[in-house]
Design a protein around this motif. Structure first.
Motif, PDB file in Angstrom:
ATOM      1  N   MET A   1       0.800  -1.102  -0.070  1.00 54.23           N
ATOM      2  CA  MET A   1      -0.028   0.059  -0.081  1.00 54.23           C
ATOM      3  C   MET A   1       1.009   1.292  -0.060  1.00 54.23           C
ATOM      4  O   MET A   1       1.795   1.493   0.801  1.00 54.23           O
ATOM      5  N   ALA A   2       0.791   2.255  -0.760  1.00 51.49           N
ATOM      6  CA  ALA A   2       1.374   3.348  -0.935  1.00 51.49           C
ATOM      7  C   ALA A   2       0.794   4.182   0.037  1.00 51.49           C
ATOM      8  O   ALA A   2      -0.244   4.505   0.666  1.00 51.49           O
ATOM      9  N   PRO A   3       2.108   5.031   0.757  1.00 51.36           N
ATOM     10  CA  PRO A   3       1.550   6.224   1.790  1.00 51.36           C
ATOM     11  C   PRO A   3       0.709   7.133   1.426  1.00 51.36           C
ATOM     12  O   PRO A   3       0.688   7.745   0.053  1.00 51.36           O
ATOM     13  N   LEU A   4       0.088   7.688   2.128  1.00 49.88           N
ATOM     14  CA  LEU A   4      -0.831   8.794   1.871  1.00 49.88           C
ATOM     15  C   LEU A   4      -0.224   9.984   1.781  1.00 49.88           C
ATOM     16  O   LEU A   4       0.881  10.330   2.601  1.00 49.88           O
ATOM     17  N   ARG A   5      -0.298  10.853   0.681  1.00 48.92           N
ATOM     18  CA  ARG A   5       0.529  11.976   0.487  1.00 48.92           C
ATOM     19  C   ARG A   5      -0.533  13.262   0.765  1.00 48.92           C
ATOM     20  O   ARG A   5      -1.574  13.154  -0.094  1.00 48.92           O
ATOM     21  N   THR A   6      -0.139  14.418   1.519  1.00 53.45           N
ATOM     22  CA  THR A   6      -1.068  15.232   1.772  1.00 53.45           C
ATOM     23  C   THR A   6      -0.483  16.458   0.672  1.00 53.45           C
ATOM     24  O   THR A   6       0.736  16.620   0.770  1.00 53.45           O
ATOM     25  N   PRO A   7      -1.408  17.145   0.089  1.00 55.95           N
ATOM     26  CA  PRO A   7      -1.015  18.075  -0.899  1.00 55.95           C
ATOM     27  C   PRO A   7      -0.294  19.106  -0.052  1.00 55.95           C
ATOM     28  O   PRO A   7      -0.939  19.490   1.216  1.00 55.95           O
ATOM     29  N   THR A   8       0.753  19.904  -0.399  1.00 54.77           N
ATOM     30  CA  THR A   8       1.352  20.889   0.199  1.00 54.77           C
ATOM     31  C   THR A   8       0.620  22.171  -0.332  1.00 54.77           C
ATOM     32  O   THR A   8       0.529  22.628  -1.515  1.00 54.77           O
ATOM     33  N   VAL A   9       0.162  22.966   0.659  1.00 58.68           N
ATOM     34  CA  VAL A   9      -0.640  24.540   0.207  1.00 58.68           C
ATOM     35  C   VAL A   9      -0.009  25.214   1.156  1.00 58.68           C
ATOM     36  O   VAL A   9       0.287  25.223   2.109  1.00 58.68           O
ATOM     37  N   GLN A  10       0.475  26.595   0.430  1.00 58.20           N
ATOM     38  CA  GLN A  10       0.957  27.695   0.948  1.00 58.20           C
ATOM     39  C   GLN A  10      -0.072  28.800   0.897  1.00 58.20           C
ATOM     40  O   GLN A  10      -0.333  29.010  -0.229  1.00 58.20           O
ATOM     41  N   ASP A  11       0.057  29.431   2.076  1.00 60.99           N
ATOM     42  CA  ASP A  11      -0.844  30.847   2.064  1.00 60.99           C
ATOM     43  C   ASP A  11       0.230  31.917   1.988  1.00 60.99           C
ATOM     44  O   ASP A  11       0.751  32.336   2.919  1.00 60.99           O
TER      45      ASP A  11
END
Length: 69
Positions: A1-11
């Motif tokens: 199972m591939a690790p979950l990746r959270t999208p990088t968001v920059q304000d």
């Protein structure tokens, strides 16, 4: 199972405000007195001296800056 990746968001606005607050903290720590003058704050924040509606005495400084560093 591939690790979950959270999208990088920059304000970018928040990052810019954090950077400005950091610059104010550095200037305040290097200052001789208790507080920075309105002129010194404007210099650190790179605010133009000829902005319309500004009072160089600092009377309206709280309105010009939302950062309370």
């Amino acid at each position: 199972m591939a690790p979950l990746r959270t999208p990088t968001v920059q304000d970018h606005v928040a990052l810019a405000e954090i950077e400005l607050c950091g610059e104010l903290m550095i200037a305040a720590s290097a200052a001789d007195g208790d507080r920075l003058s309105a002129d010194r704050i404007d210099e650190v924040l790179n605010v133009g001296a000829d902005r319309a509606g500004t009072d160089r005495s600092g009377a309206d400084h709280a309105e010009r800056s939302s950062c309370r560093c």
